[in-house]
Design an enzyme around this catalytic site. Structure first.
Site, PDB file in Angstrom:
ATOM      1  N   GLU A 166      -2.924  -7.958  -3.624  1.00 19.90           N
ATOM      2  CA  GLU A 166      -2.316  -7.583  -4.993  1.00 19.90           C
ATOM      3  C   GLU A 166      -0.715  -6.950  -4.693  1.00 19.90           C
ATOM      4  OE1 GLU A 166      -6.143  -6.198  -7.354  1.00 19.90           O
ATOM      5  OE2 GLU A 166      -4.477  -5.099  -7.608  1.00 19.90           O
ATOM      6  N   GLU A 201      -1.188   5.196 -12.658  1.00 19.97           N
ATOM      7  CA  GLU A 201      -1.286   5.450 -11.359  1.00 19.97           C
ATOM      8  C   GLU A 201      -1.166   6.853 -11.055  1.00 19.97           C
ATOM      9  OE1 GLU A 201      -1.389   2.657 -10.017  1.00 19.97           O
ATOM     10  OE2 GLU A 201      -0.326   1.335 -11.558  1.00 19.97           O
TER      11      GLU A 201
END
Lengths: 277, 404
Positions: free
Chosen positions: A51, A62
């Site tokens: 990824e 995040e």
């Protein structure tokens, strides 16, 4: 065409009764050249899929490790084009390891959805995850990716109820990404006992492999997840290695790859150990 | 795009869209709670007992209706149309923010939520949230950029006094945008019991519509008051715009009145010829951030840029999606005002009217000379005095020292 690279990889892993280790790194972190070195080293370190994060100024899902990775990357002047450039250079030397782009909608929107899909396909990208583009808004993105032969990979979460599940899996290809904790990346820890039924439910609804991420930091935890899911994703722990190497003036690539190797080994051995036990 | 008269109350559509703007751009973890919030809000909107309860608190706790005041000396000063001030700074907690907080806390309690989080820039929304949390006995966490914590110390103290925990945010430029990111991260982590009380008319649907509806009490009152006092509607309604909650609140009840100009004033910071401003419409372009599609200050790559304004409450790189829609539709106009112009209006209003406006509201007052020049001499201009300026006196003093 390109989505088949993901399918082929999961088919091989299934035949070998192994879970996949998916390594997440941020493109351009800490700079384009090092980022490419890391990517090139990941398959040998045991990463089955990669990824590749697209940096965004406001990464709302995040935790601090990936926020800092995005900041380092943006400071190094990473753009969407340079991200795709890194991927393309990787792809020139590796025809089989799938690359999934993961990021936020605004930079993609500004690139233009069709242009983004075409450029990503040209760079050898196989799939795309856009964190802040839920099924309700993803029609145009899904159309563009379909036209370019790229897989749209969706996130399912502990809050995805039965009512939403059909919409979440509807246009997903390649695999489903199960966010194992309600939270941001790299903070809470996944619990294998809770993950197992969720994986089974997603598999039944989608017929696709299920990758699990957001709560895996250690080889031990990765192995636990590998026993119940088709893939374990690790991101925050890897980008933290970059931060630590920079701070300690160490070789960034070596440090990240040795951490990735330890995680990969644990994932790949997980089911064998299980059988022996 | 053609908009028929009376069409404005039809927005947003069922997808939360104001034309091309708005929508629901959040991570999957937040989709179920955001959709549940939409359903819960639709239910209370149609529930007369909820509305009666809210009205009761607005009257007896907030102190509504707020006066519409004829600013005689400002009118004389500019020498044209009559200037009226909608005195939202006289509300409990000193700004319009409490209108929305009262509505949302009652909704949060109906939804069975037991923990409230909020973001704040100037601290006005944080104070209003801390206030309603104290009133109803709910724990409250307020995210505030570390830079804003410094420049709005009195409001941090007020929030603490009200029992709220203020968490300084150090990521990014440590201002409102970053506080909103951090609040969303908290929400995604504590989604089961936590209610995110957004203070501006932005974010994923239903927030832009819900905040607008709760703030529209400003415009509904003002419309009745001016008809009562002058027997006619104003020529122009003016408000400062950051995220745009006070502006959409006073604008919305006038949108279907064709003869009424609605004018938002964005913060131009150091000036629109610099890159240090907070004017999303005048200096940005459409994009997606914080759950909605709207005008944003961003670079060519779609990375969001830091906004700059002397006013912490306007220091945000985006704007509520309905403003983007009204701009594109040509129904609302968006002007700009620099830090220096806002300070001059701050002083002028204090000296002529004995009212110290918030630096945010001073942006709206700063465009009076231009708007008076555009309106007939016997016309009427209504300005939303959205907050009081006590919180700003330290910063204004520091700024004056710097400029000497």
């Amino acid at each position: 065409m390109t989505a088949t690279r993901i399918e082929a990889r999961f088919a091989t892993l299934k035949a070998e009764n192994r879970a996949a280790f998916i390594a997440y790194v941020m493109a351009g972190d800490p700079d384009a050249a090092t980022s490419l070195d890391i990517l090139r080293g990941l398959p040998a370190a045991g990463a089955d899929l990669i990824e590749l994060g697209m940096p965004f100024s406001d990464p709302m899902a995040e935790g601090p490790p990936i926020q800092r990775a995005a900041q380092r990357s943006l400071l190094a002047k990473t753009t969407l084009n340079s991200t795709l450039g890194i991927a393309k250079q990787f792809r020139d030397g590796d025809q089989t390891t799938p690359i999934i782009l993961m990021g936020y909608y605004n930079p993609v929107l500004h690139h233009g959805l069709e242009a983004f899909a075409a450029d990503a396909a040209d760079a050898g990208i196989d799939g795309v995850i856009i964190v802040d583009c839920p099924p309700e808004e993803a029609g145009p993105l899904a159309d563009a990716l379909d036209a370019a032969g790229l897989a749209l990979i969706r996130l399912a979460t502990p809050t995805t109820d039965d009512k939403r599940l059909p919409a979440v899996v509807a246009r997903t290809r390649g695999f489903i990404y199960y966010v194992s904790v309600a939270g941001v990346t790299g903070v809470k820890e996944a619990v294998a006992a809770d993950v197992a039924p969720a994986v089974a439910r997603l598999k039944a609804a989608s017929g696709l492999p299920v990758a699990v991420g957001f709560g895996i930091r250690t080889p031990q935890r990765a192995a636990e997840i590998a026993r119940v899911a088709d893939a374990a994703v690790v991101g925050s722990a890897l980008v933290d290695e970059i931060a630590a190497a920079l701070e300690g003036n160490e070789n960034v690539t070596n440090r990240v790859l040795s951490s990735a190797a330890a995680l990969a080994k644990a994932v790949h051995a997980a089911r064998v150990e299980n059988l022996e036990a | 795009m053609t908009i028929k008269p009376n069409a404005y109350s039809a927005y947003p559509d069922t997808h939360g869209r104001f034309g091309d703007y708005g929508g629901l751009f959040v991570a999957e973890t937040l989709m179920p709670p955001v959709l549940a919030l939409g359903d819960a809000y639709e239910a209370v909107k149609a529930d007369p007992t909820f509305q009666a309860e809210l009205d009761g608190y607005l009257t007896h706790y907030v102190g509504r209706p707020s006066p519409l005041y004829f600013a005689e000396r400002l009118t004389q000063h500019f020498g044209g149309a009559k200037i009226y001030l909608k005195r939202e700074e006289l509300n409990h907690t000193g700004s319009h923010k409490i209108n929305n907080c009262m509505g949302q806390i009652l909704l949060a309690m109906r939804m069975g939520k037991t923990r409230i989080i909020a973001e704040t820039g100037a601290g006005q929304h944080g104070v209003a949230t801390a206030t309603v949390c104290a009133r109803f006995g709910l724990p409250c966490v307020v995210y505030m950029g570390a830079v804003d914590v410094e420049r709005q110390r009195p409001n941090v103290f007020r929030m603490n006094l009200l029992g709220a925990e203020v968490r300084p945010v150090t990521s990014g430029a440590a201002t409102l945008k970053d506080a909103m990111n951090e609040a969303m991260r908290d929400w995604v982590t504590n989604v089961a019991d936590t209610y995110y009380l957004i203070g501006t008319a932005a974010g994923p649907h239903p927030y832009p519509a819900m905040v607008r509806d709760f703030q529209s009490v400003i415009g509904r009152e003002a419309r009745e008051q001016i008809l009562d006092m002058e027997g006619r509607l104003p020529d122009a309604v003016v408000a400062c715009v950051g995220g745009g909650s006070n502006a959409i609140g006073i604008f919305h009840p006038f949108l279907n009145d064709e003869g009424v100009r609605v004018i938002g004033v964005e913060a131009a910071g150091d000036g629109m010829d610099t890159d240090r401003h907070a004017a999303a419409i005048n200096g940005g372009r459409p994009g997606v951030l914080h759950g909605n599609k709207t005008y944003l200050i961003q670079d060519v790559e779609g990375q969001i840029l830091e906004a700059h304004s002397i006013s912490a409450g306007l220091d945000y790189p985006g704007i509520g999606p309905e403003h983007s829609f009204l701009h594109d539709a040509g129904r609302a106009e968006y002007m700009t005002c620099t830090d220096a112009e806002a300070l001059a209006a701050f002083k002028l209003t204090a000296e002529l009217e004995g009212i110290i406006p918030a630096l945010e509201s001073a942006h709206a007052l700063a465009r009076m000379a231009d708007i008076v020049a555009q309106v007939p001499k016997d016309g009427i201009i209504m300005v939303n005095l959205s907050g009081r300026g006590d919180k700003d006196v330290n910063q204004v003093a520091a700024f004056q020292e710097r400029s000497i």
